[in-house]
Design an enzyme around this catalytic site. Structure first.
Site, PDB file in Angstrom:
ATOM      1  N   ASN A   7       0.866  -1.177   0.000  1.00  0.00           N
ATOM      2  CA  ASN A   7       0.000   0.000   0.000  1.00  0.00           C
ATOM      3  C   ASN A   7       0.899   1.221   0.000  1.00  0.00           C
ATOM      4  OD1 ASN A   7      -1.845   1.988   0.402  1.00  0.00           O
ATOM      5  ND2 ASN A   7      -2.749   1.105   2.261  1.00  0.00           N
ATOM      6  N   ARG A  81      -2.448  -2.133  -3.635  1.00  0.00           N
ATOM      7  CA  ARG A  81      -3.679  -1.380  -3.433  1.00  0.00           C
ATOM      8  C   ARG A  81      -3.676  -0.184  -4.378  1.00  0.00           C
ATOM      9  NH1 ARG A  81      -5.691   1.954   1.864  1.00  0.00           N
ATOM     10  NH2 ARG A  81      -7.704   2.508   0.981  1.00  0.00           N
ATOM     11  N   HIS A 170     -12.962   2.571  -0.212  1.00  0.00           N
ATOM     12  CA  HIS A 170     -12.905   1.621   0.915  1.00  0.00           C
ATOM     13  C   HIS A 170     -13.620   0.314   0.565  1.00  0.00           C
ATOM     14  CE1 HIS A 170     -12.632   5.135   4.043  1.00  0.00           C
ATOM     15  NE2 HIS A 170     -11.410   4.669   3.756  1.00  0.00           N
ATOM     16  N   ARG A 231     -10.774  15.586   6.406  1.00  0.00           N
ATOM     17  CA  ARG A 231     -11.629  15.899   5.243  1.00  0.00           C
ATOM     18  C   ARG A 231     -13.016  16.353   5.696  1.00  0.00           C
ATOM     19  NH1 ARG A 231     -10.545  10.335   2.165  1.00  0.00           N
ATOM     20  NH2 ARG A 231      -8.789  10.030   3.566  1.00  0.00           N
ATOM     21  N   GLU A 379      -7.778  -5.285   5.388  1.00  0.00           N
ATOM     22  CA  GLU A 379      -7.706  -5.058   3.945  1.00  0.00           C
ATOM     23  C   GLU A 379      -6.563  -5.845   3.318  1.00  0.00           C
ATOM     24  OE1 GLU A 379      -8.166  -0.852   5.056  1.00  0.00           O
ATOM     25  OE2 GLU A 379      -9.024  -0.610   3.073  1.00  0.00           O
TER      26      GLU A 379
END
Ligand code: AMP
Length: 602
Positions: A7, A81, A170, A231, A379
């Site tokens: 990742n 990823r 996600h 965010r 993940e």
């Protein structure tokens, strides 16, 4: 099979070598501060501090150090990823030059993520040249979003030209926790309506209806939706032009504020870390208290909205750093949801302790109809499994049989009670024509279907009688009749609309049962083996060839010894493809480029 997951982010790089079968992590590395002086931490307890080699070399330096550490380990594949897969990828794919080029072409949609993901891929291919590399996309799971959910109400041509639509993110996590939750509940994801709340540094919530993502809070980019660490999530879009006009901020500055200086950090002025916000809020800091309230209020709003869209919910899942670890946030979100049938058990909520061996905890009251679950996301394991699945599939050989395609005209399945009401007590359906699926027949009987706007006559009844009434119509019929029918798998008629049907002896008001049938392929277990698919897999099929070829995504596989190999599409789809019953389709899988790649089977 050992899969190395990577990742690559803008300032950090995470790597883990996993045994995909057992889920065991064999080795991992976290590299922070990539842009100045990378610090590498390995699971063997060692740390390497590298001198700055500049951002260009940073990833290479880290991966070379990792390769050195892994020289005694077997690596069977590398899973990368990738944040944005755009329209192109609805699943993980082997990385080819074309795939790389497509990821590159998607940079305008994800300028912060895709370039660094791509860099990770290119460097890793040099550092690990002898194994295959795969891309796993954050957006892939959400490719099933119905058009109504992914469309922004913008001018059509503009949206099309610039690829403006909801993609969602996600996805790997939402899919993984939904499957984990379903397994915990002893059910299949395809039997459940789940609202999955991924609450980490980035936060998103997804409505997963019978295994498919049908709504999600992140949009064209990961900025929309919930309030997050830095965010803003949802804001009135006019604020952007307003800030430009009134505050003299340029687009880049506004983007920076919304992505990096807003959310928990912006509201509290303290931190983007929920732990710090919660501590400050307990100590009476009003800004931190408001940040917590905005965060949880927004999520409650989404949960209500998603329950409304699905007509109810069976499980609400909390995951990510905050969802897994914060009883206070779960409490603020999940209390007072009794109206939905979700009743929190505070003692259980407060004692949730997730671990590798206990990845799921239930914290609802026993009588709660809706399950409240905290689920540990993983993940990396999800990526490793996708990648191992692709490697195994491609180990087998080629050539696939073709699949006959049948166009399924509008029709109705009836219960005996409904047959009685429509055609007289004790009436038995009469066979007009046997259908290709064994035991199924088109009956002599037809009905008139009455909707609020129009009615359709001579809708064929199919036999034999069933345990639920179900009317299958096309999208065109739906608008003609004036009924909003969801796209559903046959037999899934919960929360669907009804209508009036009229037979020769009377009429009957269906309370529910009107659906647009999900395009599907019937096959036997032997066929499933040949095509290397399982019941309820979703595949792509290309029908026809050359210029007339049309690829249908989202085709559901239905396996039963009672079935005969056949794909069913509705009349609208048949018309779009200019095909008639009897044309043959080829079961295929996209390479992610709209180019057909035949599945290789043994
Ligand atoms: P993730 O991106 O999934 O690693 O999640 C990171 C977020 O989880 C950060 O905001 C952390 O503050 C938050 N987090 C981790 N542990 C806790 C905890 N015990 N309570 C509240 N938030 C937590």
């Amino acid at each position: 099979m050992n899969i190395l997951t990577l990742n690559a982010g803008s300032s950090s790089l995470k790597a883990a070598l996993l045994d995909a079968a057992t889920g065991r992590t064999l080795f991992d590395m976290t590299a922070e501060r990539l842009l100045d002086a990378p610090v590498l931490q390995f699971s063997d307890g060692t740390t390497i501090e590298l001198e700055s080699k500049g951002p260009e070399r940073a990833i290479a330096v880290c991966l070379e150090a990792l390769a050195d550490k892994l020289k005694d380990h077997q690596v069977d594949g590398v899973a990368h990823r990738v944040v944005h897969g755009g329209e192109a990828f609805d699943r993980a794919v082997r990385i080819t030059e074309e795939v790389e080029a497509t990821i590159e072409s998607l940079i305008p949609l994800a300028p912060l993520h895709n370039p660094v993901n791509l860099k990770g891929i290119r460097v890793a291919k040099d550092v690990f040249p002898d194994v295959d590399h795969f891309a796993v996309f954050d957006t892939a799971f959400h490719q099933s979003l119905p058009t109504r959910a992914k469309t922004y109400a913008l001018p059509k041509a503009l949206a099309k030209k610039y690829g403006i639509r909801r993609y969602g993110f996600h996805g790997t996590s939402h899919k993984y926790v939904a499957a984990t939750a379903a397994a915990f509940l002893g059910a299949e994801p395809s039997d459940l309506r789940i609202i999955s709340c991924h609450l980490g540094n980035g936060c998103s919530v997804t409505a997963i209806e019978y295994g498919r993502s049908i709504e999600t809070s992140m949009g064209m980019t990961p900025l929309e939706g919930l309030a997050m660490g830095t965010r803003s999530g949802d804001i009135d879009p006019s604020i952007i032009a307003y800030l430009n006009r009134e505050a003299g901020l340029n687009p880049q500055e506004i983007d920076d504020i919304l992505n990096k200086k807003s959310g928990l950090l912006g509201m509290s002025g303290i931190s983007n870390d929920m732990r710090a916000i919660l501590d400050a809020s307990t100590q009476g800091n009003a800004d931190a208290q408001l940040a917590v309230q905005v965060f949880t209020h927004r999520l409650r709003k989404y949960i209500g909205a998603y329950a409304a869209i699905m007509g109810g919910v069976d499980a609400i899942v909390f995951t990510g750093g905050i969802g897994e670890n914060s009883p206070i946030i779960r409490h603020r979100v999940a209390q007072r949801l009794d109206y939905l049938g979700a009743v929190i058990y505070e003692d259980f909520n407060n004692s949730v302790e997730l671990s590798d061996t206990h990845p799921v905890a239930e914290f609802n009251m026993r009588h709660s109809r809706v399950k409240l679950l905290a689920v540990r996301t993983n993940e990396q394991l999800a990526m490793a499994r996708e990648c191992a699945r692709l490697i195994q599939k491609e180990d087998s050989v080629n050539t696939l049989p073709t699949i006959p395609v049948a166009i399924s005209a509008r029709h109705i399945h009836l219960r005996q009670e409904t047959v009685d009401a429509l055609f007289g007590k004790g009436h038995e359906l009469r066979v007009k024509k046997w259908l290709s699926q064994p035991g199924q027949f088109a009956a002599e009987e037809t009905v008139t279907v009455v909707g609020p706007r129009n009615q359709i006559e001579r809708v064929r009844v199919l036999g034999p009688v069933r345990t639920v009434d179900q009317l299958e119509i096309s999208r065109t019929d739906e608008f003609f009749l004036g009924i909003d029918a969801p796209v559903r798998e046959s037999g899934k008629v919960d929360n669907t609309p009804g209508c009036r049907i009229i037979g020769t002896a009377g009429s009957y008001d269906l309370e529910d049962g009107v659906i647009c049938a999900w395009r599907h392929i019937h096959m036997t277990p032997q066929d499933a083996e040949v095509f290397a698919v399982q019941d309820r897999d979703v595949v792509e099929v290309t029908v026809g060839s050359g210029e007339r070829a049309l690829t249908f995504g989202n085709v559901l596989i239905r396996v039963s010894p009672k079935y005969k190999l056949e794909m069913h599409i509705d009349t609208d789809e048949g018309n779009a493809a200019e095909i008639n019953s009897g044309d043959e389709g080829v079961l295929s899988e996209t390479s992610g480029l709209g180019v057909l790649v035949k599945r290789r089977v043994g």
